[in-house]
Write an enzyme that holds these catalytic residues in place. Structure first.
Site, mmCIF file in Angstrom:
data_model
loop_
_atom_site.group_PDB
_atom_site.id
_atom_site.type_symbol
_atom_site.label_atom_id
_atom_site.label_comp_id
_atom_site.label_asym_id
_atom_site.label_seq_id
_atom_site.Cartn_x
_atom_site.Cartn_y
_atom_site.Cartn_z
ATOM 1 N N LYS A 70 27.270 -5.735 1.344
ATOM 2 C CA LYS A 70 26.575 -6.395 0.231
ATOM 3 C C LYS A 70 25.104 -6.678 0.499
ATOM 4 C CE LYS A 70 30.632 -8.466 -1.909
ATOM 5 N NZ LYS A 70 31.213 -9.692 -2.504
ATOM 6 N N GLY A 129 31.790 -20.114 5.494
ATOM 7 C CA GLY A 129 31.251 -18.773 5.340
ATOM 8 C C GLY A 129 29.770 -18.795 5.043
ATOM 9 N N GLY A 131 28.116 -15.303 4.465
ATOM 10 C CA GLY A 131 27.756 -13.915 4.169
ATOM 11 C C GLY A 131 27.365 -13.713 2.716
#
Length: 289
Positions: A70, A129, A131
């Site tokens: 991504k 997280g 990311g």
């Protein structure tokens, strides 16, 4: 009737480290229901630049981008739509005559799912997280007015950078106590080596009100199963993947499917239980199904 595959058929695809069948089933079912001359296929790659070059060279209309691509894909594109630029994460590529533009439909899906649950923005959250998907979730939370949250990420640069950008706290490890909303944006619970991992300890799950897991495979992770068993409000990654896929479908075809088609495609791809959840989400966001 949907036209047979031929030279004028438009191809859409996905790139992921772990390709699944659900996206292909959902998109292709919508093509069938709307009688569109499109076909959708999932792929993986160990050569991202070559794969992106292939999208451009072969005239592939659109491509869904999943972990771990991504952020890595951004330098290979010609431009970014506003949300993708702000979040610095791409989950969708649209090809207009060789010009590749990156979008982020994860942001739209997460925002709509959170809004459909009518969660009070004063609710504190704990998110694991940092990311690309975490960026979309945190941006959606801020867009909806959530002001009290903590990002948990071992990567100090990414975690603290994300927290600082949106005005949230950051810490390296989980605290001793949880929060009213727990959000997992890590691979914990995903099919594979970490499939039995619980994203948050049982005592945190027991005291939360909302459990949100972006992991889509399986649809019911250990975290979601534990929360569901205790009567918590849950948002699953499978819901996210359906809602973001609908936004991708619109970008690729220029057509927004009616709610009945979305629910039928969700049932075809994921089963009737998830389709009922999607029906409720669409009803909350549009006023009717």
């Amino acid at each position: 009737m949907k036209p047979p595959i031929g030279r004028d058929t438009r191809l859409c695809m996905s790139l992921s480290a772990r390709p699944g069948n659900a996206g292909s089933r959902l998109h292709n079912r919508l093509y069938e229901l709307l009688e569109l001359d499109y076909v959708y296929k999932s792929f993986s790659t160990t050569d991202l630049p070559a794969a992106i070059g292939g999208i451009r060279a072969l005239g592939i209309r659109g491509c869904a981008i999943s972990m771990p691509f991504k952020e890595a894909v951004i330098p290979m594109l010609d431009g970014l739509e506003g949300s993708a630029r702000a979040i610095d994460s791409v989950n969708t590529i649209v090809n207009d005559d060789g010009v590749l533009t990156g979008y982020n439909t994860d942001f739209v899906a997460v925002r709509d799912l959170l809004a459909s649950r009518a969660i009070d923005p004063a609710t504190p959250f704990l998110l694991r997280g940092s990311g690309g998907m975490a960026k979309a979730v945190v941006a959606a939370l801020r867009d909806l007015g959530f002001a009290h949250g903590t990002i948990v990420a071992r990567n100090r640069e990414a975690g603290q950078g994300l927290a600082d950008l949106y005005g949230y706290g950051w810490r390296e490890d989980l605290p001793d106590t949880g929060a009213a909303m727990l959000i997992n944006v890590t691979p914990l619970g995903m099919e594979g080596p970490q499939c039995d991992s619980l994203a948050f300890p049982q005592d945190m799950v027991a005291t939360c009100d909302v459990a949100f897991d972006v992991v889509a495979l399986p649809a019911e992770t250990p975290f979601i199963r534990a929360a569901d068993a205790q009567g918590k409000s849950v948002i699953s990654g499978a819901e996210v993947i359906v809602m973001q896929a609908v936004e991708q479908f619109v970008l690729y075809t220029g057509i927004r499917p009616d709610p009945a088609a979305i629910v039928e495609a969700a049932a075809f791809a994921h089963g009737p239980a998830l389709a009922e959840r999607i029906k409720a989400v669409i009803g909350a966001s549009s006023g009717a199904v």
